[in-house]
Write a protein that holds these residues in place. Structure first.
Motif, mmCIF file in Angstrom:
data_model
loop_
_atom_site.group_PDB
_atom_site.id
_atom_site.type_symbol
_atom_site.label_atom_id
_atom_site.label_comp_id
_atom_site.label_asym_id
_atom_site.label_seq_id
_atom_site.Cartn_x
_atom_site.Cartn_y
_atom_site.Cartn_z
ATOM 1 N N ALA A 129 0.804 -1.222 0.000
ATOM 2 C CA ALA A 129 0.000 0.000 0.000
ATOM 3 C C ALA A 129 0.839 1.275 0.000
ATOM 4 C CB ALA A 129 -0.936 0.004 1.205
ATOM 5 N N LEU A 130 2.115 1.156 0.331
ATOM 6 C CA LEU A 130 2.970 2.338 0.422
ATOM 7 C C LEU A 130 3.486 2.722 -0.959
ATOM 8 C CD1 LEU A 130 4.864 1.306 3.662
ATOM 9 C CD2 LEU A 130 3.067 3.055 3.444
ATOM 10 N N PRO A 131 3.346 4.005 -1.335
ATOM 11 C CA PRO A 131 3.664 4.403 -2.704
ATOM 12 C C PRO A 131 5.149 4.600 -2.988
ATOM 13 C CG PRO A 131 2.910 6.298 -1.480
ATOM 14 C CD PRO A 131 2.776 5.098 -0.567
ATOM 15 N N GLY A 132 5.940 4.857 -1.961
ATOM 16 C CA GLY A 132 7.342 5.221 -2.191
ATOM 17 C C GLY A 132 8.316 4.292 -1.506
ATOM 18 N N ARG A 133 9.463 4.852 -1.207
ATOM 19 C CA ARG A 133 10.533 4.099 -0.568
ATOM 20 C C ARG A 133 10.183 3.829 0.904
ATOM 21 N NH1 ARG A 133 15.558 7.917 -1.599
ATOM 22 N NH2 ARG A 133 14.118 9.281 -0.492
ATOM 23 N N ILE A 134 10.762 2.768 1.451
ATOM 24 C CA ILE A 134 10.529 2.420 2.860
ATOM 25 C C ILE A 134 11.873 2.392 3.571
ATOM 26 C CG2 ILE A 134 9.632 0.722 4.480
ATOM 27 C CD1 ILE A 134 7.824 -0.328 2.224
ATOM 28 N N PHE A 135 11.987 3.202 4.615
ATOM 29 C CA PHE A 135 13.195 3.255 5.425
ATOM 30 C C PHE A 135 12.918 2.596 6.766
ATOM 31 C CE2 PHE A 135 13.649 6.505 2.278
ATOM 32 C CZ PHE A 135 14.962 6.355 1.872
ATOM 33 N N VAL A 188 20.027 10.594 4.673
ATOM 34 C CA VAL A 188 19.098 10.272 3.587
ATOM 35 C C VAL A 188 18.468 11.563 3.067
ATOM 36 C CG1 VAL A 188 16.927 9.094 3.010
ATOM 37 C CG2 VAL A 188 18.582 8.010 4.562
ATOM 38 N N GLU A 189 18.339 11.665 1.745
ATOM 39 C CA GLU A 189 17.573 12.752 1.146
ATOM 40 C C GLU A 189 16.165 12.230 0.918
ATOM 41 O OE1 GLU A 189 19.293 14.801 -2.195
ATOM 42 O OE2 GLU A 189 21.307 14.589 -1.343
ATOM 43 N N PHE A 190 15.257 12.608 1.816
ATOM 44 C CA PHE A 190 13.888 12.106 1.764
ATOM 45 C C PHE A 190 13.095 12.809 0.674
ATOM 46 C CE2 PHE A 190 15.241 11.015 6.070
ATOM 47 C CZ PHE A 190 14.862 9.684 6.113
ATOM 48 N N ARG A 191 12.060 12.094 0.184
ATOM 49 C CA ARG A 191 11.182 12.634 -0.859
ATOM 50 C C ARG A 191 9.731 12.391 -0.463
ATOM 51 N NH1 ARG A 191 14.685 9.110 -4.899
ATOM 52 N NH2 ARG A 191 13.160 7.470 -4.782
ATOM 53 N N ALA A 229 8.684 10.846 15.983
ATOM 54 C CA ALA A 229 8.634 12.312 15.913
ATOM 55 C C ALA A 229 9.968 12.891 15.434
ATOM 56 C CB ALA A 229 8.254 12.891 17.275
ATOM 57 N N ILE A 230 11.071 12.368 15.956
ATOM 58 C CA ILE A 230 12.393 12.835 15.522
ATOM 59 C C ILE A 230 12.534 12.653 14.017
ATOM 60 C CG2 ILE A 230 14.862 12.288 15.608
ATOM 61 C CD1 ILE A 230 14.380 11.583 18.626
ATOM 62 N N ALA A 231 12.224 11.465 13.538
ATOM 63 C CA ALA A 231 12.372 11.153 12.120
ATOM 64 C C ALA A 231 11.411 11.976 11.267
ATOM 65 C CB ALA A 231 12.153 9.662 11.887
ATOM 66 N N MET A 232 10.165 12.049 11.690
ATOM 67 C CA MET A 232 9.155 12.763 10.905
ATOM 68 C C MET A 232 9.526 14.227 10.724
ATOM 69 S SD MET A 232 6.440 12.814 9.189
ATOM 70 C CE MET A 232 5.915 14.353 8.445
ATOM 71 N N PHE A 233 10.006 14.860 11.771
ATOM 72 C CA PHE A 233 10.321 16.280 11.652
ATOM 73 C C PHE A 233 11.561 16.528 10.805
ATOM 74 C CE2 PHE A 233 6.870 16.948 14.451
ATOM 75 C CZ PHE A 233 6.449 18.236 14.164
ATOM 76 N N GLU A 234 12.493 15.583 10.766
ATOM 77 C CA GLU A 234 13.620 15.729 9.832
ATOM 78 C C GLU A 234 13.130 15.602 8.393
ATOM 79 O OE1 GLU A 234 17.288 16.028 7.827
ATOM 80 O OE2 GLU A 234 16.534 16.841 9.718
ATOM 81 N N VAL A 235 12.278 14.628 8.129
ATOM 82 C CA VAL A 235 11.738 14.458 6.780
ATOM 83 C C VAL A 235 10.946 15.702 6.388
ATOM 84 C CG1 VAL A 235 10.163 13.118 5.324
ATOM 85 C CG2 VAL A 235 11.663 11.950 6.959
#
Length: 155
Positions: free
Chosen positions: A71-77, A90-93, A139-145
């Motif tokens: 179901a996920l459209p993009g890359r998975i980290f 990582v350069e997130f998109r 939260a840490i990861a989400m705010f960096e992305v």
């Protein structure tokens, strides 16, 4: 909306999931929960942590990891303490997914080896510590992305 996906694989602590619901509502991320869940949505700790944000968050429950990955459209980290690459490298998109394992054990080996996993990454920590809290890690990861994406949709 940020077009970022947060995935909790088999979460067992309701307050962490409640906090993730609030994170999704406030950041515009889409939250994916992979069964089995270690609680039900009537749990008082889940409700207290999520407060009144349940209706503001985009939450999907998947019966298993394969269904979620499809179901996920993009890359998975995959976030794991065993990774050597910091997530900030990582350069997130848009469309990327941030995958976190269950609180007591992390991600199982078969999920880390899943063909949809783009890369395993870690959040830096002081040595000899087991791990950060699941909701805090998300939260840490989400705010960096979100920062990398220019805080799209924020006021």
């Amino acid at each position: 909306m940020t077009d970022v996906h947060i995935v909790f694989d088999n979460p067992v602590i309701p307050s962490n999931t409640g906090n993730a619901i609030r994170l999704a509502a406030c950041s515009g991320a889409k939250l994916h929960l992979v069964e089995p869940l270690g609680f039900n949505f009537d749990d008082k700790h889940l409700k207290r942590a999520g407060l009144d944000y349940h209706d503001l968050a985009d939450v999907t429950i998947h019966p298993d990891f394969d269904t979620c990955a499809e179901a996920l459209p993009g890359r998975i980290f995959a976030f794991t303490t065993q990774a050597t690459t910091w997530f900030t490298e990582v350069e997130f998109r848009p469309g990327d997914a941030l995958l976190f394992g269950t609180e007591p054990t992390g991600l199982p080996a078969e999920h880390l080896a899943h063909p949809r996993i783009t890369q395993q990454v870690r959040i830096p920590m002081i040595p000899a510590r087991r791990s950060l809290n699941l909701a805090n890690s998300a939260a840490i990861a989400m705010f960096e992305v979100w920062r990398q994406l220019g805080f799209s949709g924020a006021v």
